[in-house]
Design an enzyme around this catalytic site. Structure first.
Site, mmCIF file in Angstrom:
data_model
loop_
_atom_site.group_PDB
_atom_site.id
_atom_site.type_symbol
_atom_site.label_atom_id
_atom_site.label_comp_id
_atom_site.label_asym_id
_atom_site.label_seq_id
_atom_site.Cartn_x
_atom_site.Cartn_y
_atom_site.Cartn_z
ATOM 1 N N ASP A 258 49.647 -4.599 4.162
ATOM 2 C CA ASP A 258 49.328 -5.300 5.416
ATOM 3 C C ASP A 258 50.235 -6.513 5.648
ATOM 4 O O ASP A 258 50.159 -7.149 6.696
ATOM 5 C CB ASP A 258 47.861 -5.745 5.440
ATOM 6 C CG ASP A 258 46.932 -4.588 5.809
ATOM 7 O OD1 ASP A 258 47.438 -3.496 6.095
ATOM 8 O OD2 ASP A 258 45.706 -4.782 5.810
ATOM 9 N N SER B 7 44.756 -9.130 8.627
ATOM 10 C CA SER B 7 43.799 -8.025 8.695
ATOM 11 C C SER B 7 43.313 -7.829 10.123
ATOM 12 O O SER B 7 43.387 -8.732 10.949
ATOM 13 C CB SER B 7 42.601 -8.356 7.809
ATOM 14 O OG SER B 7 41.593 -7.384 7.941
ATOM 15 N N SER B 8 42.790 -6.633 10.385
ATOM 16 C CA SER B 8 42.120 -6.376 11.663
ATOM 17 C C SER B 8 40.607 -6.336 11.509
ATOM 18 O O SER B 8 39.889 -6.149 12.495
ATOM 19 C CB SER B 8 42.558 -5.022 12.232
ATOM 20 O OG SER B 8 43.933 -5.019 12.480
ATOM 21 N N THR C 240 37.438 -3.372 2.225
ATOM 22 C CA THR C 240 38.349 -2.232 2.208
ATOM 23 C C THR C 240 39.226 -2.203 0.969
ATOM 24 O O THR C 240 39.403 -3.224 0.288
ATOM 25 C CB THR C 240 39.268 -2.295 3.462
ATOM 26 O OG1 THR C 240 40.043 -1.104 3.555
ATOM 27 C CG2 THR C 240 40.226 -3.485 3.409
ATOM 28 N N THR D 222 38.353 2.115 5.696
ATOM 29 C CA THR D 222 37.685 0.841 5.422
ATOM 30 C C THR D 222 36.212 1.141 5.589
ATOM 31 O O THR D 222 35.859 2.258 5.940
ATOM 32 C CB THR D 222 38.158 -0.219 6.449
ATOM 33 O OG1 THR D 222 39.494 -0.570 6.158
ATOM 34 C CG2 THR D 222 37.343 -1.492 6.439
ATOM 35 N N ARG E 218 39.434 -11.825 1.311
ATOM 36 C CA ARG E 218 40.632 -11.014 1.480
ATOM 37 C C ARG E 218 41.506 -11.130 0.228
ATOM 38 O O ARG E 218 41.575 -12.215 -0.382
ATOM 39 C CB ARG E 218 41.385 -11.548 2.701
ATOM 40 C CG ARG E 218 42.649 -10.817 3.064
ATOM 41 C CD ARG E 218 42.374 -9.458 3.621
ATOM 42 N NE ARG E 218 43.520 -8.920 4.345
ATOM 43 C CZ ARG E 218 43.633 -7.644 4.695
ATOM 44 N NH1 ARG E 218 42.673 -6.776 4.388
ATOM 45 N NH2 ARG E 218 44.673 -7.221 5.375
#
Ligand code: DON
Length: 576
Positions: free
Chosen positions: A424, A453-454, A400, A382, A107
């Site tokens: 985010d 994040s999801s 993403t 994404t 990430r």
């Protein structure tokens, strides 16, 4: 031995690494969706069929699933520019043939100069534009470091063989599909038009590309060559790092060469849960996905969902209620666990799910209280891809740029897009309001923190056998799409393609409404849900869940591209 690919798929052929050993046919359905692929060896399923081919070629040449995932990821950075990337970040979940598992967190991170109020002007006014659409929206990219780390730890092939196909794709070009040509034409005449390097990369000397044109990306090709030759140093140090830092200075961004130099991907322990005898392996924080999926599954385990019927009012109601509770906790507790205390074990325990169920009324919708916490903006772009190799090693990757085409900023001379992932992070301290801003503490921007994040790359197993590799794009809907893939397989006995194809729904606590894909349910189901007290919205599509399923009895791999994505494709190779 050979691999068969239908003629209409052969718009471009990447050089094969070695003699292929495959026996799989992939073919487009009505020029839109791609067909299911089956094989007894390896399988790659992604949102862009050329990238799946690149991954399958790596498997055919003897690479393992991690190798193939890396090669597919680099290829998506060339062929699927809305979300495939080297300027963004994401997550990889790996399950080994012996049943053990791990994850790689790549990430993006906040730069050293980031702070919680970085999107407020001198008068303390918050700017959506600066938060989501500016150089300050760019997080320190993680993809190249993540792939490098995954390869060092678990790869088997030569690094350069994983990058070379993408160098060729970028330099020699590939033929644009109708969907991609349309997408980049819209992008380059819209949001991208203010960035010279972006217009240069995404147009043919200023003119829009058309379907059938060959799209070459020479600057991206050169950046990929540096990555091929110097691994992550080819991105985080030297020429590429200097180009990124120069563009940041030019545009008022915060990322410096020091930020790039300090970026590190992390190996993390997966979040695990069980559901009706199945094992769920997913991504821990800074993703909220694994925790939310396991929470929702734990709540739902108590109900006989198959007796309710797929997408019946009763079923949708129970899902919505489970999702509502999981998303409330997501907003309350989830953030980068290196910075915030996230009670992962409690949130994913069966006991806690029992407590969440105590006010779940099977006859009445609960009410989400907006005064608690609101949900910030999140984009739906994404990409997810799934890989299984001949030995049963499974890799699930979601990565993403955040928005489609990320920040829209192509690094001049570098040829790649930068993310806008800083969006985010929460907007600013105390900025929670009813129009959707959120200002709670844990997910505020701080130097080196990773934004929540999801993304939920996940793997399903049972009794020691691999069952499926799953995940999806779609912002917060990712969590619910992945959850429903599991329910479709476990409660409704669907094979992986049926599970991917089935209509989806979404509830995220706030706004307090159920969203159903167009045609997901009949009008009487909507009426029944409204009678239970739900607000229901229908329309659109949810996600792109390019998955791989494995039949534990025969070992057959089924590659299931999502028919919602025009260029998605699954490609298999035969057993080695
Ligand atoms: O990390 C996240 O959850 C978002 N930045 C992902 C954005 C996204 O999924 C858009 N998706 N399709």
């Amino acid at each position: 031995m050979r691999r068969l690919v239908s003629h209409s798929m052969c718009l471009f052929t990447v050089p094969l690494l070695t003699l292929l050993t495959a026996s799989v046919v992939t073919a487009p359905i009505s020029g839109q969706a791609q067909e299911t692929a089956t094989s007894n060896g390896g399988m790659v399923s992604s949102q862009q069929w050329i990238a799946s081919e690149v991954g399958a070629d790596v498997l055919a040449a003897g690479g393992n699933a991690v190798d193939a995932a890396i090669a597919t990821g680099f290829a998506l950075a060339v062929t699927h520019p809305t979300a495939g990337n080297i300027g963004g970040g994401g997550f990889m979940v790996i399950r080994f043939p012996n049943g053990q598992s791990t994850t790689i967190d790549f990430r993006e991170k906040a730069p050293l100069a980031a702070h919680p109020e970085m999107w407020l002007d001198e008068d303390g006014e918050y700017s959506f534009e600066v938060h989501h659409r500016s150089h300050r929206a760019v997080g320190v990219p993680g993809t190249v470091a993540g792939f490098d780390k995954a390869h060092r730890l678990y790869g088997a092939a030569e690094w350069r063989e994983l990058v070379d196909p993408s160098v060729d794709l970028a330099k020699d070009g590939f033929e644009l599909s109708e969907a991609l040509a349309g997408s980049i034409a819209r992008f380059s005449s819209g949001r991208a038009s203010r960035y010279e390097a972006t217009v240069a990369a995404f147009t043919n000397d200023g003119a829009p590309y058309s379907a059938g044109d060959t799209w070459r990306q020479p600057d991206l090709g050169r950046t990929l060559e540096r990555i091929r030759d110097d691994r992550s140093d080819g991105f985080y140090r030297g020429v590429t790092a200097r180009l990124i830092a120069a563009e940041m200075r030019r545009g008022g961004g915060l990322i410096t060469e020091e930020d790039l130099d300090r970026y590190e991907a992390r190996e993390r322990t997966p979040v695990k849960g069980t559901y009706r005898g199945y094992d769920v392996i997913s991504m821990p924080p800074p993703s909220s996905g694994g925790v939310a999926i396991v929470t929702a599954l734990n709540i739902l385990e108590e109900y006989d969902l198959s007796a309710m019927g797929h997408n019946s009012a009763e079923y949708v109601h129970h899902l919505a209620e489970a999702m509502r509770r999981a998303f409330r906790d997501r907003a309350t507790y989830l953030a980068d666990a290196d910075f915030a205390d996230v009670p992962i074990h409690r949130l994913t325990s069966k006991e806690y799910a029992g407590w969440l169920r105590r006010d779940l009324d099977s006859e009445r919708a609960s009410i989400s209280h907006p005064s608690d916490v609101e949900q910030p903006y999140e984009s739906p772009e994404t990409t997810h891809y799934s890989v299984v190799d001949g030995d049963g090693m499974a890799v699930s990757v979601t990565y993403t740029l955040e928005s489609g085409y990320g920040s829209g900023i192509v690094v001049p001379g570098g040829g790649f897009l930068l993310n806008n992932e800083m969006g985010d992070f929460n907007a600013g301290p105390g900025l929670t309001n009813t129009s959707g801003l959120i200002g709670t503490e844990p997910n505020l921007a701080r130097p080196q923190q990773r934004m929540l994040s999801s993304m939920s790359p996940s793997i399903l197993a049972k009794d020691g056998d691999l069952i499926a590799v799953i995940g999806s794009p779609g912002g917060r809907t990712i969590i619910n799409t992945t959850l429903q893939l599991i329910l479709n397989m476990v409660d409704f006995d669907m094979d992986i393609q049926e599970a991917v194809d089935a209509s989806r729904m979404h509830h995220q606590w706030l706004p307090d409404r159920i969203r159903l894909e167009a045609g997901a349910v009949t009008p009487d189901v909507v009426e029944a849900l409204e009678e239970l007290g739900h607000t229901v919205q229908m329309g659109g599509r949810q996600g792109s869940a390019n998955a791989v399923g494995v039949n534990p009895r025969t070992g057959e791999r089924m590659g299931a591209p999502d028919p919602r994505s025009a260029d998605a494709g699954a490609v298999g190779v035969g057993a080695r």
